[in-house]
Scaffold this active site. Structure first.
Site, PDB file in Angstrom:
ATOM      1  N   LEU A  24       0.838  -1.199   0.000  1.00  0.00           N
ATOM      2  CA  LEU A  24       0.000   0.000   0.000  1.00  0.00           C
ATOM      3  C   LEU A  24       0.875   1.253   0.000  1.00  0.00           C
ATOM      4  O   LEU A  24       0.674   2.164  -0.811  1.00  0.00           O
ATOM      5  CB  LEU A  24      -0.924  -0.020   1.232  1.00  0.00           C
ATOM      6  CG  LEU A  24      -1.811   1.196   1.460  1.00  0.00           C
ATOM      7  CD1 LEU A  24      -2.877   1.309   0.361  1.00  0.00           C
ATOM      8  CD2 LEU A  24      -2.527   1.122   2.827  1.00  0.00           C
ATOM      9  N   GLY A  78       1.913   7.495   2.598  1.00  0.00           N
ATOM     10  CA  GLY A  78       2.103   6.652   3.785  1.00  0.00           C
ATOM     11  C   GLY A  78       0.821   6.679   4.591  1.00  0.00           C
ATOM     12  O   GLY A  78      -0.111   5.911   4.341  1.00  0.00           O
ATOM     13  N   GLY A 112      -5.199  -6.343  10.608  1.00  0.00           N
ATOM     14  CA  GLY A 112      -3.732  -6.306  10.712  1.00  0.00           C
ATOM     15  C   GLY A 112      -3.284  -5.595  11.967  1.00  0.00           C
ATOM     16  O   GLY A 112      -2.319  -6.001  12.629  1.00  0.00           O
ATOM     17  N   GLN A 128      12.953   0.038  45.934  1.00  0.00           N
ATOM     18  CA  GLN A 128      11.645   0.510  45.467  1.00  0.00           C
ATOM     19  C   GLN A 128      11.722   1.158  44.076  1.00  0.00           C
ATOM     20  O   GLN A 128      10.772   1.055  43.288  1.00  0.00           O
ATOM     21  CB  GLN A 128      11.064   1.500  46.480  1.00  0.00           C
ATOM     22  CG  GLN A 128       9.575   1.662  46.323  1.00  0.00           C
ATOM     23  CD  GLN A 128       9.004   2.622  47.331  1.00  0.00           C
ATOM     24  OE1 GLN A 128       9.374   3.793  47.366  1.00  0.00           O
ATOM     25  NE2 GLN A 128       8.123   2.144  48.173  1.00  0.00           N
ATOM     26  N   GLY A 142      20.727  -1.584  33.358  1.00  0.00           N
ATOM     27  CA  GLY A 142      21.912  -0.715  33.456  1.00  0.00           C
ATOM     28  C   GLY A 142      22.811  -0.899  32.243  1.00  0.00           C
ATOM     29  O   GLY A 142      22.321  -1.068  31.117  1.00  0.00           O
ATOM     30  N   GLU A 195       1.471  -0.194   9.753  1.00  0.00           N
ATOM     31  CA  GLU A 195       0.027  -0.479   9.753  1.00  0.00           C
ATOM     32  C   GLU A 195      -0.780   0.659  10.401  1.00  0.00           C
ATOM     33  O   GLU A 195      -1.786   0.438  11.082  1.00  0.00           O
ATOM     34  CB  GLU A 195      -0.254  -1.853  10.366  1.00  0.00           C
ATOM     35  CG  GLU A 195       0.454  -2.932   9.553  1.00  0.00           C
ATOM     36  CD  GLU A 195      -0.108  -4.314   9.667  1.00  0.00           C
ATOM     37  OE1 GLU A 195      -1.275  -4.465  10.045  1.00  0.00           O
ATOM     38  OE2 GLU A 195       0.637  -5.256   9.338  1.00  0.00           O
ATOM     39  N   GLY A 196      -0.285   1.875  10.145  1.00  0.00           N
ATOM     40  CA  GLY A 196      -0.931   3.077  10.675  1.00  0.00           C
ATOM     41  C   GLY A 196      -0.181   3.590  11.889  1.00  0.00           C
ATOM     42  O   GLY A 196      -0.073   2.891  12.901  1.00  0.00           O
ATOM     43  N   THR A 197       0.356   4.812  11.791  1.00  0.00           N
ATOM     44  CA  THR A 197       1.086   5.421  12.911  1.00  0.00           C
ATOM     45  C   THR A 197       0.129   5.613  14.100  1.00  0.00           C
ATOM     46  O   THR A 197      -1.097   5.532  13.941  1.00  0.00           O
ATOM     47  CB  THR A 197       1.608   6.815  12.499  1.00  0.00           C
ATOM     48  OG1 THR A 197       0.469   7.610  12.135  1.00  0.00           O
ATOM     49  CG2 THR A 197       2.577   6.754  11.329  1.00  0.00           C
ATOM     50  N   SER A 198       0.707   5.952  15.247  1.00  0.00           N
ATOM     51  CA  SER A 198      -0.151   6.224  16.423  1.00  0.00           C
ATOM     52  C   SER A 198      -1.112   7.362  16.099  1.00  0.00           C
ATOM     53  O   SER A 198      -2.268   7.362  16.549  1.00  0.00           O
ATOM     54  CB  SER A 198       0.710   6.599  17.634  1.00  0.00           C
ATOM     55  OG  SER A 198       1.445   5.469  18.056  1.00  0.00           O
TER      56      SER A 198
HETATM   57  N1  CAA Z   1     -13.429  -0.467   6.627  1.00  0.00           N
HETATM   58  C1  CAA Z   1     -14.120  -0.198   5.497  1.00  0.00           C
HETATM   59  N2  CAA Z   1     -14.076   0.993   4.863  1.00  0.00           N
HETATM   60  C2  CAA Z   1     -13.319   1.949   5.406  1.00  0.00           C
HETATM   61  C3  CAA Z   1     -12.589   1.764   6.586  1.00  0.00           C
HETATM   62  C4  CAA Z   1     -12.665   0.488   7.201  1.00  0.00           C
HETATM   63  N3  CAA Z   1     -12.005   0.201   8.313  1.00  0.00           N
HETATM   64  N4  CAA Z   1     -11.923   2.892   6.878  1.00  0.00           N
HETATM   65  C5  CAA Z   1     -12.234   3.785   5.921  1.00  0.00           C
HETATM   66  N5  CAA Z   1     -13.071   3.199   5.030  1.00  0.00           N
HETATM   67  C6  CAA Z   1     -13.685   3.796   3.848  1.00  0.00           C
HETATM   68  C7  CAA Z   1     -14.524   5.019   4.217  1.00  0.00           C
HETATM   69  O1  CAA Z   1     -15.830   4.644   4.585  1.00  0.00           O
HETATM   70  C8  CAA Z   1     -14.499   5.804   2.931  1.00  0.00           C
HETATM   71  O2  CAA Z   1     -15.404   5.251   2.020  1.00  0.00           O
HETATM   72  P1  CAA Z   1     -16.694   6.116   1.511  1.00  0.00           P
HETATM   73  O3  CAA Z   1     -16.141   7.350   0.845  1.00  0.00           O
HETATM   74  O4  CAA Z   1     -17.382   5.197   0.581  1.00  0.00           O
HETATM   75  O5  CAA Z   1     -17.480   6.422   2.748  1.00  0.00           O
HETATM   76  C9  CAA Z   1     -13.114   5.499   2.384  1.00  0.00           C
HETATM   77  O6  CAA Z   1     -12.672   4.292   2.986  1.00  0.00           O
HETATM   78  C10 CAA Z   1     -12.117   6.597   2.651  1.00  0.00           C
HETATM   79  O7  CAA Z   1     -12.026   6.719   4.040  1.00  0.00           O
HETATM   80  P2  CAA Z   1     -11.667   8.084   4.750  1.00  0.00           P
HETATM   81  O8  CAA Z   1     -12.495   9.186   4.210  1.00  0.00           O
HETATM   82  O9  CAA Z   1     -11.715   7.831   6.219  1.00  0.00           O
HETATM   83  O10 CAA Z   1     -10.158   8.293   4.254  1.00  0.00           O
HETATM   84  P3  CAA Z   1      -9.037   9.289   4.733  1.00  0.00           P
HETATM   85  O11 CAA Z   1      -8.317   9.779   3.563  1.00  0.00           O
HETATM   86  O12 CAA Z   1      -9.605  10.275   5.712  1.00  0.00           O
HETATM   87  O13 CAA Z   1      -8.003   8.293   5.492  1.00  0.00           O
HETATM   88  C11 CAA Z   1      -7.052   6.935   7.195  1.00  0.00           C
HETATM   89  C12 CAA Z   1      -8.313   7.541   6.571  1.00  0.00           C
HETATM   90  C13 CAA Z   1      -7.590   6.172   8.423  1.00  0.00           C
HETATM   91  C14 CAA Z   1      -6.055   7.980   7.655  1.00  0.00           C
HETATM   92  C15 CAA Z   1      -6.400   5.950   6.190  1.00  0.00           C
HETATM   93  O14 CAA Z   1      -5.855   6.625   5.086  1.00  0.00           O
HETATM   94  C16 CAA Z   1      -5.311   5.119   6.836  1.00  0.00           C
HETATM   95  O15 CAA Z   1      -5.609   4.120   7.495  1.00  0.00           O
HETATM   96  N6  CAA Z   1      -4.022   5.500   6.649  1.00  0.00           N
HETATM   97  C17 CAA Z   1      -2.907   4.700   7.155  1.00  0.00           C
HETATM   98  C18 CAA Z   1      -2.493   3.670   6.153  1.00  0.00           C
HETATM   99  C19 CAA Z   1      -1.754   2.544   6.779  1.00  0.00           C
HETATM  100  O16 CAA Z   1      -2.138   1.991   7.800  1.00  0.00           O
HETATM  101  N7  CAA Z   1      -0.688   2.129   6.136  1.00  0.00           N
HETATM  102  C20 CAA Z   1       0.068   1.001   6.569  1.00  0.00           C
HETATM  103  C21 CAA Z   1       0.757   0.377   5.417  1.00  0.00           C
HETATM  104  S1  CAA Z   1       0.699  -1.365   5.415  1.00  0.00           S
HETATM  105  C22 CAA Z   1       1.941  -1.881   6.438  1.00  0.00           C
HETATM  106  O17 CAA Z   1       2.499  -1.161   7.215  1.00  0.00           O
HETATM  107  C23 CAA Z   1       2.159  -3.341   6.347  1.00  0.00           C
HETATM  108  C24 CAA Z   1       3.490  -3.823   6.703  1.00  0.00           C
HETATM  109  O18 CAA Z   1       4.292  -4.067   5.855  1.00  0.00           O
HETATM  110  C25 CAA Z   1       3.776  -4.151   8.110  1.00  0.00           C
END
Ligand code: CAA
Length: 415
Positions: A161, A167, A278, A315, A375, A399-402
């Site tokens: 992704l 990111g 995830g 302590q 230590g 998988e999404g920052t804090s």
């Molecule tokens: N389930 C289903 N649909 C979802 C959803 C969920 N959990 N979360 C959002 N959606 C849908 C929304 O309903 C929306 O759809 P509609 O327009 O039809 O209503 C669409 O997705 C867009 O959602 P948002 O408007 O909420 O989107 P946004 O631009 O505001 O972003 C965000 C939201 C939560 C910040 C998202 O972009 C996000 O999660 N970003 C982080 C990405 C991430 O986690 N990356 C990790 C990479 S993978 C990795 O790290 C793997 C590895 O190798 C270890």
């Protein structure tokens, strides 16, 4: 007399029906309570925990420092993990998996992560981002062709992704998948891909129709060896150094239409739904890192003497251990709750974000404390805690920052 004669059967009927009502409600709620608030692990869950613990101690621990130092992917160890059935834990046996629940998966993730978070991230991506996503949303043909070898551990999967400029802002995909009729033409770059060079099957998010925004994104199954698919540089990382993190390039890669997951434009929702699960896996990883560091610090504090007694008797150290025990237990409950919600087919988007946010903060905080308790010894590799501290950091990022978890949680709170 007449009145009391009429009263008696009415009273008896009333008494009988209310007793019956109370009897059923009592047993109904007692049953519910037993189903919903059972804090003890079942015998099956205890066996999974024991198997994962033994595997981590006997197979992973001996080479973990060397793999970290050399950035060596645990290829042999992952094969053995697959033999235990841990690479497709939640996949139905029909598709080569172990048919276990999410709780089993997080229990195993915790134990593996106590010793080797590089191995557990490979396991986590394969289980929750790749095989779970394929089973939940793939076609029957995709399941037969791609899911079976991923679930039985013959092959490893990757989830693609993130991009150089997408990111946290995951909807801004620059990778394109142009519809060419019977296939898509895939072009672009993906960053920080776990299992980047060890995977055979890649789930790649790409923009097909930019005018539709996130509704124009598709998820395509890309196979290793497809012409134009290039595995780029391996990242030299602070932590989880044994994991295999790469940049991937796609140059006019022809991906057959039948490799698209779900309907046209389903790719972003696929990514979000998959990431929700995830995040439970990464929360369990963070929990394991924290618990592993705590166990080491506790044991060390009972051996090491200073000022005439074990340091655990001071302590200053005892209170650190108390804080660790409390917050790690709280993290475990959040992780188990998120897993339980997923197993009950209830909404777990917010619970998984809460579990990941909290467990990863606990992991970072308490691995630093574990180094402090050790230590000077904590600063050298042989004592393992410095590696756990370095490994903890990524759990607050991938998988999404804090901060992204807080977006998800606050939207849930405010909805
Ligand atoms: N389930 C289903 N649909 C979802 C959803 C969920 N959990 N979360 C959002 N959606 C849908 C929304 O309903 C929306 O759809 P509609 O327009 O039809 O209503 C669409 O997705 C867009 O959602 P948002 O408007 O909420 O989107 P946004 O631009 O505001 O972003 C965000 C939201 C939560 C910040 C998202 O972009 C996000 O999660 N970003 C982080 C990405 C991430 O986690 N990356 C990790 C990479 S993978 C990795 O790290 C793997 C590895 O190798 C270890």
């Amino acid at each position: 007399m007449t009145g009391s004669k009429q009263f008696a059967p009415a009273f008896l009927l009333h008494y009988f029906t209310t007793s019956l009502f109370h009897y059923f409600t009592y047993y109904y709620f007692r049953g519910l309570i037993h189903r919903t608030m059972h804090f003890e692990l079942s015998e099956e869950h205890k066996s999974v925990q024991q198997a994962a613990r033994e595997f981590a101690q006997n197979v992973l621990k001996p080479g973990v420092i060397e793999r970290d130092e050399l950035q060596k992917f645990p290829a042999e160890e992952v094969k053995q993990l697959a033999e235990l059935g841990f690479m497709g834990m939640m996949v139905s046996p029909e598709y080569g998996g172990s048919g276990m629940d999410t709780l089993s998966y997080v229990i195993a993730m915790e134990e593996i992560s106590k010793i080797d978070a590089s191995t557990s991230v490979c396991m986590s991506v394969n289980n929750s981002l790749v095989t779970w996503g394929l089973e939940a949303f793939g076609s029957e043909e995709q399941k037969r062709k791609f899911l079976v070898p991923l679930a039985n551990g013959e092959k490893i999967g990757a989830f693609c992704l993130s991009e150089p400029e997408a990111g946290s802002d995951a909807t801004s995909q620059r990778t394109t998948a142009i519809d060419m009729g019977d296939h898509y033409l895939l072009n672009g770059t993906k960053n920080w891909i776990t299992n980047g060079s060890s995977a055979s099957t890649y789930l790649v998010m790409a923009q097909t129709d930019a005018a539709k925004g996130h509704k124009g994104i598709n998820c395509l199954i890309v196979e290793r060896g497809m012409p134009g698919f290039i595995v780029g540089a391996k990242e030299n990382k602070l932590g989880i150094r044994g994991s295999d993190t790469h940049t991937l390039m796609f140059q006019d890669v022809k991906v057959p239409k039948e490799n698209r997951i779900g309907e046209d434009g389903f790719g972003f929702k696929f990514a979000m739904k998959t990431l929700s699960g995830g995040r439970i896996g990464i929360a369990a990883q963070a929990l394991g890192i924290a618990a592993g560091a705590y166990e080491l610090a506790l044991a060390y504090s009972k051996e090491r003497k200073a000022f005439g007694k074990e340091i655990s008797q001071h302590q200053a150290i005892a209170f650190k251990l108390a804080d660790m025990a409390t917050e790690i237990e709280a993290a475990r409950l959040l992780v188990y709750k998120a897993a339980w919600l997923k197993d009950q087919h209830m909404n777990y988007d917010q619970a998984s974000a809460i579990a990941k946010l909290y467990a990863s903060e606990v992991a970072m905080k308490h691995t630093v404390e574990a180094v402090q308790i050790h230590g000077g010894y904590g600063f050298v590799k042989e004592y393992h805690v410095e590696r756990l501290m370095r490994d903890a950091k990524i759990t607050q990022i991938y998988e999404g920052t804090s901060e992204v978890q807080k977006i998800v949680i606050s939207r849930g709170v405010l909805s």
